[in-house]
Design a protein around this motif. Structure first.
Motif, mmCIF file in Angstrom:
data_model
loop_
_atom_site.group_PDB
_atom_site.id
_atom_site.type_symbol
_atom_site.label_atom_id
_atom_site.label_comp_id
_atom_site.label_asym_id
_atom_site.label_seq_id
_atom_site.Cartn_x
_atom_site.Cartn_y
_atom_site.Cartn_z
ATOM 1 N N ALA A 29 14.295 -1.880 -4.831
ATOM 2 C CA ALA A 29 14.403 -0.461 -4.492
ATOM 3 C C ALA A 29 13.103 0.285 -4.778
ATOM 4 O O ALA A 29 12.682 1.134 -3.996
ATOM 5 C CB ALA A 29 15.557 0.170 -5.264
ATOM 6 N N ALA A 30 12.449 -0.030 -5.881
ATOM 7 C CA ALA A 30 11.204 0.660 -6.238
ATOM 8 C C ALA A 30 10.092 0.350 -5.237
ATOM 9 O O ALA A 30 9.358 1.251 -4.816
ATOM 10 C CB ALA A 30 10.772 0.262 -7.645
ATOM 11 N N VAL A 31 9.966 -0.903 -4.846
ATOM 12 C CA VAL A 31 8.931 -1.295 -3.883
ATOM 13 C C VAL A 31 9.242 -0.701 -2.516
ATOM 14 O O VAL A 31 8.353 -0.178 -1.836
ATOM 15 C CB VAL A 31 8.801 -2.833 -3.803
ATOM 16 C CG1 VAL A 31 7.874 -3.246 -2.676
ATOM 17 C CG2 VAL A 31 8.313 -3.389 -5.129
ATOM 18 N N ALA A 32 10.488 -0.749 -2.103
ATOM 19 C CA ALA A 32 10.879 -0.182 -0.808
ATOM 20 C C ALA A 32 10.575 1.313 -0.766
ATOM 21 O O ALA A 32 10.086 1.829 0.254
ATOM 22 C CB ALA A 32 12.360 -0.430 -0.549
ATOM 23 N N ALA A 43 7.265 5.898 1.101
ATOM 24 C CA ALA A 43 6.404 7.040 0.783
ATOM 25 C C ALA A 43 5.012 6.863 1.376
ATOM 26 O O ALA A 43 4.427 7.812 1.914
ATOM 27 C CB ALA A 43 6.326 7.219 -0.737
ATOM 28 N N PHE A 44 4.481 5.659 1.289
ATOM 29 C CA PHE A 44 3.160 5.379 1.848
ATOM 30 C C PHE A 44 3.188 5.567 3.360
ATOM 31 O O PHE A 44 2.272 6.147 3.935
ATOM 32 C CB PHE A 44 2.736 3.957 1.476
ATOM 33 C CG PHE A 44 1.301 3.658 1.777
ATOM 34 C CD1 PHE A 44 0.301 3.997 0.885
ATOM 35 C CD2 PHE A 44 0.947 3.032 2.961
ATOM 36 C CE1 PHE A 44 -1.031 3.720 1.160
ATOM 37 C CE2 PHE A 44 -0.379 2.747 3.253
ATOM 38 C CZ PHE A 44 -1.372 3.095 2.343
ATOM 39 N N CYS A 45 4.236 5.081 4.011
ATOM 40 C CA CYS A 45 4.353 5.233 5.473
ATOM 41 C C CYS A 45 4.507 6.702 5.858
ATOM 42 O O CYS A 45 3.943 7.134 6.861
ATOM 43 C CB CYS A 45 5.533 4.414 5.999
ATOM 44 S SG CYS A 45 5.070 2.743 6.463
ATOM 45 N N GLU A 65 3.043 -2.190 4.230
ATOM 46 C CA GLU A 65 3.815 -3.078 3.379
ATOM 47 C C GLU A 65 2.894 -3.984 2.567
ATOM 48 O O GLU A 65 3.068 -4.139 1.360
ATOM 49 C CB GLU A 65 4.766 -3.922 4.218
ATOM 50 C CG GLU A 65 5.572 -4.892 3.389
ATOM 51 C CD GLU A 65 6.387 -5.834 4.260
ATOM 52 O OE1 GLU A 65 7.565 -6.001 3.951
ATOM 53 O OE2 GLU A 65 5.822 -6.386 5.216
ATOM 54 N N THR A 66 1.894 -4.541 3.221
ATOM 55 C CA THR A 66 0.944 -5.420 2.533
ATOM 56 C C THR A 66 0.193 -4.660 1.445
ATOM 57 O O THR A 66 -0.022 -5.175 0.357
ATOM 58 C CB THR A 66 -0.037 -6.019 3.537
ATOM 59 O OG1 THR A 66 0.707 -6.735 4.531
ATOM 60 C CG2 THR A 66 -1.011 -6.967 2.881
ATOM 61 N N THR A 67 -0.175 -3.425 1.727
ATOM 62 C CA THR A 67 -0.873 -2.597 0.753
ATOM 63 C C THR A 67 -0.009 -2.349 -0.476
ATOM 64 O O THR A 67 -0.482 -2.433 -1.607
ATOM 65 C CB THR A 67 -1.281 -1.245 1.381
ATOM 66 O OG1 THR A 67 -2.141 -1.509 2.487
ATOM 67 C CG2 THR A 67 -1.986 -0.366 0.384
#
Length: 76
Positions: free
Chosen positions: A48-51, A56-58, A70-72
């Protein structure tokens, strides 16, 4: 089966479990904006934290390719 072979097999199995996850976004041309619009982010195989970091990045970089975002965020 000799003990050495079992030990090597156990070590190899441990490496498979500890290996970094492969990228989950498979379309290399999908932009972050389109990925977010598609709802695919709701079906994340990441924790959940990574998702949430990927979402947020997107959201902050909508023109970036989703697979690059995603890779970043995952380091994969």
């Amino acid at each position: 089966m000799p003990r050495l072979s079992r030990a090597l097999l156990a070590a190899f199995a441990g490496l498979l479990i500890a290996a970094p996850a492969a990228a989950r976004i498979t379309d290399p041309e999908l932009s972050c904006a389109d990925w977010l619009k598609s709802g695919a982010h709701r079906k994340s195989e990441h924790s959940a934290a990574v998702a949430e970091r990927i979402r947020a990045f997107c959201a902050a970089n909508p023109k970036m390719k989703a697979i690059d975002a995603e890779t970043t965020m995952t380091g994969d």
